[in-house]
Structure formats: structure tokens, C-alpha cells
Enzyme design. Structure first.
Site, PDB file in Angstrom:
ATOM      1  N   SER A 318     -53.449  85.797  54.416  1.00  0.00           N
ATOM      2  CA  SER A 318     -54.032  85.125  55.576  1.00  0.00           C
ATOM      3  C   SER A 318     -54.824  86.096  56.436  1.00  0.00           C
ATOM      4  CB  SER A 318     -52.955  84.475  56.434  1.00  0.00           C
ATOM      5  OG  SER A 318     -53.569  83.881  57.573  1.00  0.00           O
ATOM      6  N   LYS A 373     -47.143  80.560  52.614  1.00  0.00           N
ATOM      7  CA  LYS A 373     -48.556  80.525  53.047  1.00  0.00           C
ATOM      8  C   LYS A 373     -49.021  79.079  53.281  1.00  0.00           C
ATOM      9  CE  LYS A 373     -52.714  81.745  54.072  1.00  0.00           C
ATOM     10  NZ  LYS A 373     -53.691  80.856  53.658  1.00  0.00           N
ATOM     11  N   HIS A 376     -47.719  78.128  56.536  1.00  0.00           N
ATOM     12  CA  HIS A 376     -48.574  78.823  57.517  1.00  0.00           C
ATOM     13  C   HIS A 376     -49.814  77.966  57.794  1.00  0.00           C
ATOM     14  CE1 HIS A 376     -52.230  81.161  58.294  1.00  0.00           C
ATOM     15  NE2 HIS A 376     -51.485  82.045  58.930  1.00  0.00           N
ATOM     16  N   ASN A 377     -50.417  77.486  56.734  1.00  0.00           N
ATOM     17  CA  ASN A 377     -51.643  76.691  56.918  1.00  0.00           C
ATOM     18  C   ASN A 377     -51.353  75.363  57.607  1.00  0.00           C
ATOM     19  OD1 ASN A 377     -52.796  78.778  55.501  1.00  0.00           O
ATOM     20  ND2 ASN A 377     -54.147  77.451  54.332  1.00  0.00           N
ATOM     21  N   GLU A 380     -51.155  76.210  61.054  1.00  0.00           N
ATOM     22  CA  GLU A 380     -52.547  76.493  61.477  1.00  0.00           C
ATOM     23  C   GLU A 380     -53.272  75.181  61.816  1.00  0.00           C
ATOM     24  OE1 GLU A 380     -54.827  79.097  58.725  1.00  0.00           O
ATOM     25  OE2 GLU A 380     -56.299  77.488  58.646  1.00  0.00           O
TER      26      GLU A 380
HETATM   27  C1  6PG Z   1     -55.969  81.892  56.373  1.00  0.00           C
HETATM   28  C2  6PG Z   1     -56.499  80.488  56.274  1.00  0.00           C
HETATM   29  C3  6PG Z   1     -57.254  80.253  55.024  1.00  0.00           C
HETATM   30  C4  6PG Z   1     -57.690  78.785  54.880  1.00  0.00           C
HETATM   31  C5  6PG Z   1     -58.837  78.426  55.747  1.00  0.00           C
HETATM   32  C6  6PG Z   1     -59.488  77.088  55.441  1.00  0.00           C
HETATM   33  O1  6PG Z   1     -54.763  82.001  56.566  1.00  0.00           O
HETATM   34  O2  6PG Z   1     -56.736  82.845  56.295  1.00  0.00           O
HETATM   35  O3  6PG Z   1     -55.425  79.612  56.300  1.00  0.00           O
HETATM   36  O4  6PG Z   1     -56.422  80.587  53.956  1.00  0.00           O
HETATM   37  O5  6PG Z   1     -58.062  78.582  53.580  1.00  0.00           O
HETATM   38  O6  6PG Z   1     -58.426  78.471  57.067  1.00  0.00           O
HETATM   39  O7  6PG Z   1     -58.621  76.022  55.466  1.00  0.00           O
HETATM   40  P1  6PG Z   1     -59.202  74.543  55.625  1.00  0.00           P
HETATM   41  O8  6PG Z   1     -60.581  74.532  55.057  1.00  0.00           O
HETATM   42  O9  6PG Z   1     -58.301  73.641  54.878  1.00  0.00           O
HETATM   43  O10 6PG Z   1     -59.236  74.289  57.096  1.00  0.00           O
END
Ligand code: 6PG
Length: 659
Positions: A318, A373, A376-377, A380
Site C-alpha cells: 500500500s 490488504k 485495508h482497501n 480506505e
Molecule cells: C493502496 C491502494 C491501492 C488501490 C487504489 C485504487 O493501498 O495503495 O489501496 O492499492 O488499488 O487505491 O483502488 P480503487 O481504484 O478501487 O479505488
């Protein structure tokens, strides 16, 4: 200069120590698109030790070294691959050894004044040959004679320039880019012997930046990509980078046991690569998937690799482009042995938390890293949605201008709400569109994209029976936003939402809603990780996950420090909201959170993340919920049975007789 006949297929850049033969050799190799071999790499350790101690090498010391170089050149010739090598080749008989059986060998002798060389060596660092050896080398040097095939170059100009001058001369020696060049195009399999520490497959944004980060930390990085330009960029931008024509060539330059990092799009590409690589890997090699792969795919691939004795690591990475280059957060899933093998490298390139600890951890076996991960997303997505709702409410219900909004988010970022996402939000709010001068958000179409990891996180939570409503709402919210045309039609078809004025202290209330919402989101995420760990027997250390999320990743936030402290206090905390410190934050913000959601609902402003987070909190701490009614309905129409409050066991009611 003297010339021989026929095409040149080996160039030996020669000269005394300090003449710049390695630099010129590399530049020349790059210009020609040939591999480069560092002659010093072929010295046995005893020779290196002698030179480092300032003791000149003798003929007998050099014999094995020259044999090793000659053997490597023979392999190159057998493979039809031209090559540039640096080698002092001080004496005629040394050169005779190298050119034996090599009719296409050309020496490029870098000749220069003793003072010039001494000056260079004084400025050079990290080389094992002290300047005191120069005089003995100059004494030994037998310059190439007229009958030897050699170009003599003065070392005055910079190495790039010497290479630029030499390369065109080679055409006159029969090196016309046809017969000799056709199988090459880049420094390849023999570029560094088998001395590369790691091979990167896929040199897109993330792969290229990780490669550069690895090189910054002393790793020799080989790399390959289907795209010519990306391979060339590896040679140009990554110090010591070894571009290879394909995976097979790349495997040939890796030190054993080999470490390969795949940075290709998740899905079919990873499977295709795995199938291509496994037969070529040996037991003990380590294969890392650094993409956003689905954790179930990683579990399957780990089993497949393990059958071949290969360690498969699902590595959650990430931090986006900048993180990959300067320090990502790394969540590894795989065997203790496999991860142990690459841990020093991964620790070195990872971001550092404020206490200096690297943001890297083995979080469990096989799919655990990609699972963490994925969550995590999910977090996010949800935190981004909360922030977006906060901005939107303040702008459209609160009537706050962009300048003030930027200040407010910056102020929040200086306090309990501090996080990477808050920081970039403040930056976004103060950015103007370069074309129109309008606030940039005014020209960005309000339809969100997504690549699927939020959806995966939601699905995984549901499969595990663990509520993560705010993560789910964040995905739904993106989907709803993407119905842009339909929303436009509905906006004209239906009456506008009720007029409303923001309550007093609205801005502070929104801040409370953001912090409490964030707490609920992390609580959901950690609960899903704990559930995944139980289901798959991973034994994930939640505190280690929190420790990794303190730096480098997109969801790094001050709150994570409190979460880490909470998990260290009580590792088996059933939900983060139970921790007294975190509960106190919730208690402080709860009233403002409620007022924010209430005001939004009254004004017809959608706040799916803030509202769902509040309902999650309210639902979680409710001793008695509405589920008795659900159970009754299920039993009524489907005779599914229900449990009674006064005794254990399932019962069924004959609903027709009770009315
Ligand atoms: C990270 C992000 C990354 C992710 C993008 C796009 O931790 O660096 O999570 O891995 O792929 O943020 O995600 P989306 O296109 O689904 O918003």
C-alpha cells in the site's frame, strides 16, 4: 588503433584501476543494447582481499580470474549474444587468454595520464582497490600493440562521452547492427552474471518504483516487462538495473535461491505467469505476488507453488506510486521460511513508523497478506466516503467556501483526525483547475470509479458473517454515484429536498462525525480480519497489522496509534470500540455525530457512510434489537424455527392458531 576483420561480438573495456572501464563499459553496453559484465565480479574472494589490502595481484592470481571471464565469454558466444565486459587486461598474455577462440573480440583501451587517474581515484568511494595500486598497475601495463585488435581512447572526456565516441566507430569494424545485433536489444541474461538479488516482472508504475526503491537499498534488481520502453526505463532510471528480455532470461541472472516479485494485474495474468515460472523455479526459490490479488486466489497459488517446493508470498503493498518509491506498507502472507528469506529486503524498502519501526510484517500464511490488504482497501473506501460526505455537507448544507474548507481540513489534520487522507483532502480543496481557475472539485465529474477491492472486502465480510456496513455502503455509494445520467434525470423528475439551515456548531459536529465514523470503520475492518483469521486458521496478530498501518499506507492515521495501543493492551479485544481509550473518543464525539447525521437527513443530503457507521455503533451496543421480529417472520412464512429467550433450543410456532 588497429583493426581485424569480421563482426565484433565481444568488447573488452580495459585499463588500469581508476581508468573508468566499468562506467564506460556500462554506457557502451547501454548504447549498443548489449549485456554488460563487470570483470571484477569474477575475482575469487582471495584476490579481492589482496587488492583491498593493497597487495598487487600476481600472474598466478589472475589466471583463474581470466579463465572465468573467458568461460563466460564462451557461453555468450555459444548463445549468439554479444557482450561488453570490463577487465584490466594489463598484459599481452592476459589479452591473448581472453581472445583465444574469440575472433570477434575487440579491446577498448582507456588510456590516460597518471595524474588524471589519481585524481579520479581520490574522488571515488566504495571501491575495493586503493589508489596505491595504481603505480604497480601502470608498471605492469603493456599497452595493446599494433597487431592487436584494439581501440585506444583517452580518458579525459566523461564516460558517457567516451561511449558515445566509441559506439559509431564499431560500425566501421563490421558491427553494422544486423547480424550481431538482432538477438539482443538490452542488457540481458548475462548482464551481471548471476548476481541480481531480485527479479521484478511487470515494470509499470508500481513495479518500476519498487525496483528503484530496492536499488536505493543496495539490491541489484533485474526486471522484465512486455513493453520495450519500460525495460529501457529500468536500465536508465534504476541504478544497476538489469533489463531482461523475458522471465527466463531474468531467472538466469538471479542469485540462488531466486527471489521473483510479480507486479502484474491481479487475475489471469498472475496465473499465467505462475504456470510459466513454476517449472523454471527450484525448490527454495521465493515467488512474491505484490499485486492486489484476491486472497482466495493467493491461497490456491500458494498451495500450487508449495507442491513445487517454491515459497509463494502474497504481499499486500500500500501507498500508491509515491509509497512504492519511498516506502510502502507491506503486509506479507506466506511461509515463515520464505518470508524470512526476503524480510531483510522488504524491511529495508518499507516505510518507517514514527518510532523508526519498518511498516512490514508477516501477518500469516498463504492468503493472509492479501486478505489484510483487501480489508485495508475496504477501510480506505469507507474513510474516503466519510471524508467526501463531510466535505459535501459543509459545502452544500453549511455553505462553506473552498478556501475555508481547505483550512478546516488542514486544522483537523493537525489533531485527532490527522491522516494521510485528511492531508490530501486539504490539498485537493485548495487546488484550482489550471484551465478555468475554478476550484478543481467544481470541474471533476461526480461519478466514482473502483477496481474491486472494496467489493471483495464487503463480500468477504458477508461470507464470514461479520458486519462491515460502512465498507459496504462506501462501495454502494460509489456505485450510486456512477449512475450519473440516471441521477440527473431523477433530480429533474422529483421535487428538491427540503430547505434546511445547518445547526449551530455544525463544522465541529462534522468533525466529530468524521472521527467517530472512522473509529467504527476501523472497528469493522479489524473485526473482519479477526474473523478471517479464525476461519482460515491464520493466527493473525492484529497488533502487528496496526503497527504496519502506522506508515506508508493510504489509511495511515493518528487513530492507528491508539488502535495499536489498544490491541497491545488487550490482544483479543472483540471489537476496538470496547477499548476504554477508543470508547472515550466515541463518547466525546457521539452527540455531534448524531446531530450531523440528523441534520443531513433533515436536509435530504445523503450520508451513507456516516449514517451506517452510527447505526453500526448503535446496533452493536444494543442489548435488544429488532431481530426477534425477523425470526418471527422467518418462522411464520418458512417454519425456520427460532430460539426462545427463556430456554435453549429451537422451537416453531403454529402461527395460524396464535391469532
Ligand atoms: C493502496 C491502494 C491501492 C488501490 C487504489 C485504487 O493501498 O495503495 O489501496 O492499492 O488499488 O487505491 O483502488 P480503487 O481504484 O478501487 O479505488
Amino acid at each position: 588503433m588497429t583493426e581485424g576483420n569480421g563482426a565484433v561480438d565481444v568488447i573488452v573495456v580495459m585499463g588500469v584501476c581508476g581508468s573508468g572501464k566499468s562506467s564506460v563499459g556500462r554506457h557502451l553496453a547501454r548504447r549498443l543494447g548489449w549485456p554488460f559484465l563487470e570483470g571484477d565480479d569474477f575475482h575469487p574472494p582471495e584476490n579481492v582481499a589482496r587488492m583491498a589490502a593493497g597487495v598487487p595481484l600476481r600472474d598466478e592470481d589472475r589466471r583463474g580470474w581470466l579463465d572465468a571471464i573467458a568461460a563466460r565469454l564462451a557461453v555468450a558466444r555459444a548463445q549468439g549474444r554479444p557482450v561488453v565486459v570490463s577487465c584490466s587486461a594489463l598484459k599481452r598474455r592476459y589479452r591473448d587468454r581472453l581472445r583465444a577462440g574469440a575472433p570477434g573480440l575487440l579491446f577498448v583501451h582507456l588510456d590516460g595520464a597518471r595524474e588524471t587517474i589519481l585524481d579520479r581515484m581520490a574522488r571515488r568511494t566504495g571501491h575495493f582497490m586503493p589508489a596505491s595500486l595504481l603505480d604497480s598497475q601502470l608498471a605492469e601495463l603493456e599497452r595493446p600493440a599494433e597487431d592487436e585488435r584494439a581501440l585506444v581512447c583517452d580518458i579525459g572526456p566523461a564516460p558517457e562521452e567516451i561511449a558515445a565516441r566509441v559506439a559509431p566507430l564499431l560500425a566501421g569494424l563490421g558491427l553494422d547492427g544486423g547480424r550481431v545485433h538482432q538477438r539482443t536489444g538490452e542488457a540481458s541474461a548475462m548482464a551481471q552474471g548471476n548476481s541480481a538479488d531480485i527479479g521484478v516482472i511487470g515494470l509499470g508504475v508500481m513495479g518500476r518504483n519498487l525496483a528503484a526503491n530496492l536499488a536505493d537499498h543496495g539490491a541489484v534488481v533485474a526486471g522484465t516487462d512486455l513493453d520495450d520502453g519500460r525495460r529501457a526505463a529500468l536500465a536508465a532510471d534504476v541504478p544497476g538495473g538489469v533489463p531482461c528480455a523475458g522471465p527466463e532470461e531474468m531467472l538466469a541472472v538471479l542469485k540462488a535461491p531466486r527471489v521473483v516479485l510479480m507486479m502484474v494485474p491481479a487475475g489471469a495474468a498472475v496465473d499465467a505467469l505462475l504456470s510459466a515460472l513454476l517449472p523454471r523455479l527450484s525448490a527454495g526459490d521465493v515467488l512474491i505476488d505484490g499485486g492486489n490479488s484476491h486472497y482466495q486466489d493467493t491461497r490456491r497459488r500458494a498451495a500450487q507453488a508449495s507442491a513445487a517446493g517454491v515459497h509463494f508470498i502474497g504481499l499486500g503493498v500500500s501507498g500508491g506510486e509515491e509509497g512504492a518509491r519511498r516506502g510502502p506498507a507491506l503486509m506479507a502472507g506466506g511461509t515463515v521460511e520464505g518470508i524470512g528469506r526476503v524480510a531483510p529486503l522488504l524491511r529495508a524498502i518499507a516505510a518507517r513508523a514514527a518510532d523508526g519501526e519498518p511498516c512490514f510484517a508477516r501477518v500469516g500464511p498463504d492468503g493472509a497478506g492479501h486478505f489484510v490488504k483487501m480489508i485495508h482497501n475496504g477501510i480506505e473506501y469507507a474513510d474516503m466516503q466519510l471524508i467526501a460526505e463531510g466535505y459535501h455537507l459543509l459545502r452544500h448544507l453549511g455553505g462553506v467556501g473552498y478556501g475555508r474548507l481547505a483550512e478546516m481540513f488542514a486544522e483537523w489534520n493537525g489533531g485527532e483526525l490527522a491522516s494521510y487522507l485528511m492531508e490530501i483532502t486539504a490539498d485537493i480543496l485548495r487546488t484550482s483547475d489550471p484551465e478555468t481557475g475554478a476550484p478543481i472539485l467544481e470541474v471533476i465529474r461526480d461519478a466514482a470509479g473502483q477496481k474491486g477491492t472494496g467489493h471483495w472486502a464487503t463480500t468477504a465480510a458477508m461470507e464470514l458473517g461479520m458486519p462491515a456496513p460502512t465498507i459496504a455502503e462506501a462501495v454502494h455509494a460509489r456505485c450510486l454515484s456512477a449512475l450519473k445520467e440516471e441521477r440527473g434525470r431523477a433530480a429533474s423528475a422529483f421535487p428538491p429536498p427540503p430547505q434546511a439551515v445547518p445547526p449551530d456548531g455544525f463544522a465541529a459536529d462534522v468533525g466529530d462525525a468524521l472521527l467517530c465514523g472512522r473509529i467504527a470503520v476501523y472497528a469493522q475492518g479489524f473485526a473482519v480480519i479477526a474473523a478471517g483469521s479464525r476461519r482460515f486458521g491464520w493466527d493473525v496478530d492484529l497488533a502487528a497489522v496496526a503497527a504496519v498501518w502506522r506508515g506508508g499506507c493510504i489509511i495511515r492515521a493518528r487513530l492507528v496509534d491508539r488502535i495499536l495501543a489498544a490491541l497491545r493492551r488487550t490482544p483479543d479485544l472483540p471489537n476496538l470500540m470496547f477499548d476504554p481509550d477508543i470508547a472515550a473518543l466515541l463518547a466525546r464525539g457521539e452527540a455531534g455525530w448524531r446531530r450531523t447525521v440528523g441534520a443531513a437527513v433533515a436536509a435530504g443530503q445523503p450520508v451513507p457512510a456516516m449514517a451506517s457507521a452510527l447505526s453500526y455503533w448503535d446496533g452493536y451496543r444494543s442489548d435488544r434489537l429488532w431481530a426477534n421480529m425477523i425470526q418471527a417472520q422467518r418462522d411464520f412464512f418458512g417454519a425456520h424455527g427460532y430460539e426462545r429467550t427463556d430456554r435453549p433450543g429451537m422451537v416453531h410456532t403454529d402461527w395460524s392458531s396464535g391469532r
